[in-house]
Structures are given as C-alpha cells and as structure tokens.
Design a protein around this motif. Structure first.
Motif, PDB file in Angstrom:
ATOM      1  N   VAL A 168      -1.106   5.170   3.560  1.00 23.95           N
ATOM      2  CA  VAL A 168      -2.053   4.139   4.007  1.00 23.95           C
ATOM      3  C   VAL A 168      -1.385   3.218   5.018  1.00 23.95           C
ATOM      4  O   VAL A 168      -1.977   2.867   6.043  1.00 23.95           O
ATOM      5  N   CYS A 198      -0.954   5.104   8.335  1.00 18.40           N
ATOM      6  CA  CYS A 198      -2.273   5.225   8.958  1.00 18.40           C
ATOM      7  C   CYS A 198      -2.684   3.894   9.583  1.00 18.40           C
ATOM      8  O   CYS A 198      -3.157   3.846  10.727  1.00 18.40           O
ATOM      9  N   THR A 199      -2.493   2.808   8.856  1.00 16.95           N
ATOM     10  CA  THR A 199      -2.860   1.474   9.349  1.00 16.95           C
ATOM     11  C   THR A 199      -2.050   1.111  10.594  1.00 16.95           C
ATOM     12  O   THR A 199      -2.600   0.596  11.573  1.00 16.95           O
ATOM     13  N   PRO A 221       0.831  -1.196   0.000  1.00 17.48           N
ATOM     14  CA  PRO A 221       0.000   0.000   0.000  1.00 17.48           C
ATOM     15  C   PRO A 221       0.873   1.257   0.000  1.00 17.48           C
ATOM     16  O   PRO A 221       2.052   1.198   0.386  1.00 17.48           O
ATOM     17  N   TYR A 247      -6.852  -1.148   8.040  1.00 16.08           N
ATOM     18  CA  TYR A 247      -6.400  -1.033   6.650  1.00 16.08           C
ATOM     19  C   TYR A 247      -7.533  -0.572   5.733  1.00 16.08           C
ATOM     20  O   TYR A 247      -7.371   0.328   4.922  1.00 16.08           O
ATOM     21  N   ASN A 282      -7.778   7.479   2.328  1.00 12.40           N
ATOM     22  CA  ASN A 282      -6.564   8.068   1.722  1.00 12.40           C
ATOM     23  C   ASN A 282      -6.389   7.796   0.245  1.00 12.40           C
ATOM     24  O   ASN A 282      -5.403   8.201  -0.339  1.00 12.40           O
ATOM     25  N   LEU A 283      -7.299   7.054  -0.355  1.00 11.39           N
ATOM     26  CA  LEU A 283      -7.146   6.797  -1.800  1.00 11.39           C
ATOM     27  C   LEU A 283      -8.292   7.370  -2.582  1.00 11.39           C
ATOM     28  O   LEU A 283      -9.327   7.664  -2.168  1.00 11.39           O
ATOM     29  N   CYS A 328      -8.256   3.129   6.472  1.00 10.31           N
ATOM     30  CA  CYS A 328      -7.184   3.997   5.981  1.00 10.31           C
ATOM     31  C   CYS A 328      -7.141   4.037   4.458  1.00 10.31           C
ATOM     32  O   CYS A 328      -6.940   5.095   3.863  1.00 10.31           O
ATOM     33  N   LYS A 329      -7.346   2.902   3.842  1.00  8.96           N
ATOM     34  CA  LYS A 329      -7.335   2.847   2.377  1.00  8.96           C
ATOM     35  C   LYS A 329      -8.498   3.669   1.816  1.00  8.96           C
ATOM     36  O   LYS A 329      -8.320   4.452   0.881  1.00  8.96           O
TER      37      LYS A 329
END
Length: 116
Positions: free
Chosen positions: A77, A80-81, A73, A108, A115-116, A111-112
């Motif tokens: 990410v 953050c995870t 990742p 995960y 942030n994506l 955060c994913k």
C-alpha cells in the motif's frame, strides 16, 4: 541561498501543520491506533524532507513520511501510494500544499482499497 532555505523551512512548517490537522481528523474518523507521538514523527519527517527544495515534493515527502509512521500501512500500500502520488504530481504539477495533501490522501485511499 539563505532565502531558499527559509522558504523551504516555512513550507515544511506549513505542510506539517496542514498534515497534522488532516492526521488528527483521519485518526478520529477511522478510529485507528497510532504507534508513536506526532512530535517524533514530524521531527523525523522534517529532517528527511529538508533537502528537497521543490515545494510540492516537500509536501509530498512529508505527507508520505507521516502516513508511513502514523498509520504503518503494508509495504504494498505504501509503495502504491508513493508511486501514485509522484505520478499525479508529475502530471498536474500542483503548487498548493493542500492540493498535494489531497493527492496523497486520494492515492492512499485508492491503494488501500485495491490492495487490502
């Protein structure tokens, strides 16, 4: 001291098996590519996590390590995870490897998504 090391190694093996099953499911469900074999990743993560003697931290270390080497990742990410996982573990103090694995997975996903 030998008993602690044996217990630690047993927990690492248990964590790795749990994570392997979860990883295979995730790869199948998300239809994502992987950059290296599971064996290489597990060996590297086991060596990195052996010095940690607290079972929840061993499981978290292994889960985060495998996440990093299998899914690669973005740094934001992953950071953050890691922060989320450590915060939840500090707050709830889980004692089950599967609970820790679920915490890492939940962090995960959050955060994913954010942030994506």
């Amino acid at each position: 001291m030998a008993a602690k090391k044996l217990t630690t190694m047993s927990l690492i093996v248990l964590a790795m098996m749990t994570l392997h099953a979860a990883q295979v499911r995730a790869i199948d469900e998300l239809n994502i590519g992987v950059k290296e074999g599971m064996g290489t990743c597990i060996k590297r993560c086991a060596i990195a996590c052996i010095p940690i003697l607290a079972p929840p931290r061993i499981a978290a270390c292994a889960a985060l390590c495998i996440l990093a080497c299998k899914l690669t990742p973005p740094t934001v990410v992953m950071d953050c995870t890691t922060g989320c996982t450590n915060s939840v573990i500090d707050t709830y103090k889980p004692t089950d490897v599967e609970k820790v694995n679920n915490i890492v997975g939940s962090c995960y996903k959050t955060c994913k998504h954010n942030n994506l």
